[in-house]
Design a protein around this motif. Sequence first.
Motif, PDB file in Angstrom:
ATOM      1  N   GLU A 255       0.848  -1.186   0.000  1.00 16.20           N
ATOM      2  CA  GLU A 255       0.000   0.000   0.000  1.00 16.20           C
ATOM      3  C   GLU A 255       0.886   1.239   0.000  1.00 16.20           C
ATOM      4  O   GLU A 255       2.094   1.159   0.229  1.00 16.20           O
TER       5      GLU A 255
ATOM      6  N   THR B 191       1.657   4.962   1.723  1.00 19.03           N
ATOM      7  CA  THR B 191       1.400   5.778   2.904  1.00 19.03           C
ATOM      8  C   THR B 191       2.047   7.141   2.682  1.00 19.03           C
ATOM      9  O   THR B 191       3.277   7.246   2.591  1.00 19.03           O
ATOM     10  N   TYR B 192       1.206   8.166   2.566  1.00 19.75           N
ATOM     11  CA  TYR B 192       1.686   9.519   2.311  1.00 19.75           C
ATOM     12  C   TYR B 192       1.686  10.306   3.619  1.00 19.75           C
ATOM     13  O   TYR B 192       0.634  10.603   4.190  1.00 19.75           O
ATOM     14  N   TYR B 193       2.884  10.627   4.115  1.00 20.74           N
ATOM     15  CA  TYR B 193       3.033  11.366   5.369  1.00 20.74           C
ATOM     16  C   TYR B 193       3.085  12.873   5.139  1.00 20.74           C
ATOM     17  O   TYR B 193       3.016  13.633   6.102  1.00 20.74           O
TER      18      TYR B 193
ATOM     19  N   PRO C 186      -1.214  10.539   8.352  1.00 17.35           N
ATOM     20  CA  PRO C 186      -0.873  10.038   7.013  1.00 17.35           C
ATOM     21  C   PRO C 186      -2.094   9.546   6.244  1.00 17.35           C
ATOM     22  O   PRO C 186      -3.090   9.116   6.834  1.00 17.35           O
TER      23      PRO C 186
ATOM     24  N   VAL D  12      -3.444   6.731   3.632  1.00 18.06           N
ATOM     25  CA  VAL D  12      -3.125   5.370   3.194  1.00 18.06           C
ATOM     26  C   VAL D  12      -3.966   5.043   1.962  1.00 18.06           C
ATOM     27  O   VAL D  12      -5.183   5.223   1.964  1.00 18.06           O
TER      28      VAL D  12
ATOM     29  N   ARG E 278      -4.744   1.934  -0.718  1.00 18.69           N
ATOM     30  CA  ARG E 278      -4.553   0.494  -0.887  1.00 18.69           C
ATOM     31  C   ARG E 278      -5.626  -0.077  -1.799  1.00 18.69           C
ATOM     32  O   ARG E 278      -6.504   0.644  -2.292  1.00 18.69           O
TER      33      ARG E 278
END
Length: 765
Positions: free
Chosen positions: A263, A265-267, A274, A276, A278
């Motif tokens: 997946e 995950t953009y922080y 964040p 997510v 998927r």
Amino acid sequence: MSDSDDEDCHVDEVNFVKPKPSFVEMRLSNLSEVKDAVTVESNRPESIAASSDRSSKRTVKQKRKLRKADTNIVSVQFNRLLESTEMHAGDVIKCNECGVIASHLSKIKQAEPQQQSDADNESGEQLPQSLWECEFCKHANATDIEQTDLPKQEDVTYLVAPAPAVHGADMTGVDNSIVIFVIDISGSMSTTTLINGTFQMPNALNKQQRMTENFGGARMIRQHNQTYVTRLQGVQMAVDSNLEKLMKEHPTRRAVLLTFNYELTYYGDGSKEPLVIRGDKLNSKEELIREAEQENNHELKPIIETKKKLVDRIYDLEEGGQTALGPAVMFALYIASKRQGSKIVLCTDGLANRGIGSLEVANDETSDEIEKERSIEEGNQFYGQITDLARDKGISISVITIKGTTCLLPIIGQMADGSGGQVTVVDLMNIRDEFATILEQQVIASNVQATLIVHRGLYIRNPENNEEKLNKSERDIGNVTKETEITFEFGVRNKQELKALHGIDFNQLKQFPFQLQVLYTAADGTKALRVLTQLKEATENREIAEQNAVRSVIAENHIRSTAHNMMNIDDDDDDMDYRGKTRYASNVFQKQQQKYITNLNKRVKDGNADEFNTGRWDKASKELHSHVKQAKSHKRMNNRGRQEHEYTGAKVPIVSTSRDGDTSTTAFSSASMVSSKQSEAPSKPRSYGFTAKNARVFSDIGSSKMYQYKQMNTNFLRSSSPPSGLRNESEEEKPQKKKTNIQEEEDEDDDEDEWEERKKDAKRK
């Protein structure tokens, strides 16, 4: 002299007085005796050699005809775009015939009555009373400007469009571009490497406790002054170190973290929860773009405010799962598009095997050969499309992969090669330095298109078809950094044809004009056209041209063109374009080029300002030669039993390169008008990497070398310090000289026979 279909002549280049240095390095070759050379920072003339073609009879048995090296090369260095030139307030006046822009060389004169009548347009409207006879093609252009309206200098800039409201660096020089760290956290990133010394990472204690529980109380992290470091930990330390450096040197930049496994995950900048992504969204380009556009509504903060939060996020990462590399790059691209001049740094150790851009079939040994090739072609199209988008949006993508892993670098590496980024295979211990090197290479201009126009008596070789001779060569370059450099090769047209078709007596010409046009978008968003026009003296004495040759330009052009051709040709391709290209990637051509540079060293005078690094050239050319042999041998094994291609005896002219006094660079700053054909979006995404068959010829390390050779510049062959891109290999990594199979032995015998035949032909002539 080499075989060519024109007549023997060379051009000797001279220096031109210029107010400021420009970004082009122009090298030509012999054509007629040197006359009153005008020098800039030296009294020594710069030579330009241009050669012609010589007719030869075909023998009954056809042999490959290899064009010998020469000095007719124009080298363009884009770091000069950072230097200001005269800003011309007038309109761009172009020749209706050849597209040349009126320059300081142009002469405006009053038209005679008969000329005025001939110049009237079809509608009967009376045209202006002034005429400009183009100094490149002799076409008479009606114009309404005066001589005083023309540029006064050889290097001028035209403003095409002012900077928009949003861009990477505003007019005050504040750099608010985005650096996105795209980090692979798939299961393979948990692989450990035992290194000497102890390393106490911020999250090391927690990991030790978890591993102790998983392995029955055994201590796995540190023993006997040694440390097991995972690939992810190496990346974490590298990103942490470079965030610190980025904060000190560029506090207004925006740093962003994006991770991927099964997946995304953009922080972001670490200041919010964040995002997510998927499931099926990883298979949909539209969904990824929609998610990125929503995230772009949130303003990113400068790194000086977010560095601590980002570091905490980075050290909390854990490994596991598959590798959704394609979706991660696509998402990151649309995040970075918010600021022109932004940079994506992709660090991965595995094969893309989830979501769009998956290459799992391409690397599956159990898959059918046809399915593999189809998967490689689809991968080339997908990552080629990403490269096109990055070039259009002014974003550079750099790819870092870890030594000893397989990620099909020939395919994903094209994102870096085509967008102005870097491709690097690193050891875990030097990954921090590689991150730092990449962050230092900023995009200085985007959407760059360069056009070189020569006099009708000369021609430019089409790099995609060496049999085609052009008066104007257009290159769509995309993003450029201070290290970006391109070359053009040119030659001399047949004198008889020139006189018959255009009424030009070549023997009367003592000087030849050259014009470089560069259309680009600067870092502040300004769109500009830079034009450089120079007049070059000529000589028919090849020896004079070679004595003043810029060896680094000749060598760099050879290595770059060979690497490019090796990456983009299939042995099964049976068209003329293929045969024209493979000549330059053969073992014979490699030996011929090495011998030419060796002989050239003896001709060049002592104290040459070129400062050519012979040792570096020898190492690079021999390494490239070994790759040529390896690739050729591999293809022979695959094509066993197939009939060998017959090569035509078509002849191509030679060219030559020269130096300009003390600086080894002449004035050439420019910009280019783009044809409607070039400005149109391509109907099919281009591939900037390897062809389907060639993608499996090279290992990831070999592919990294090919990308680096393709991006080599003359500074590499002039400097003496070790370059960051081409490090010395250990003994076990050096190519083995021992023959590995009978195909290599046969290949070597064929090359030696052809080499001997070439020497005999030269003696007879």
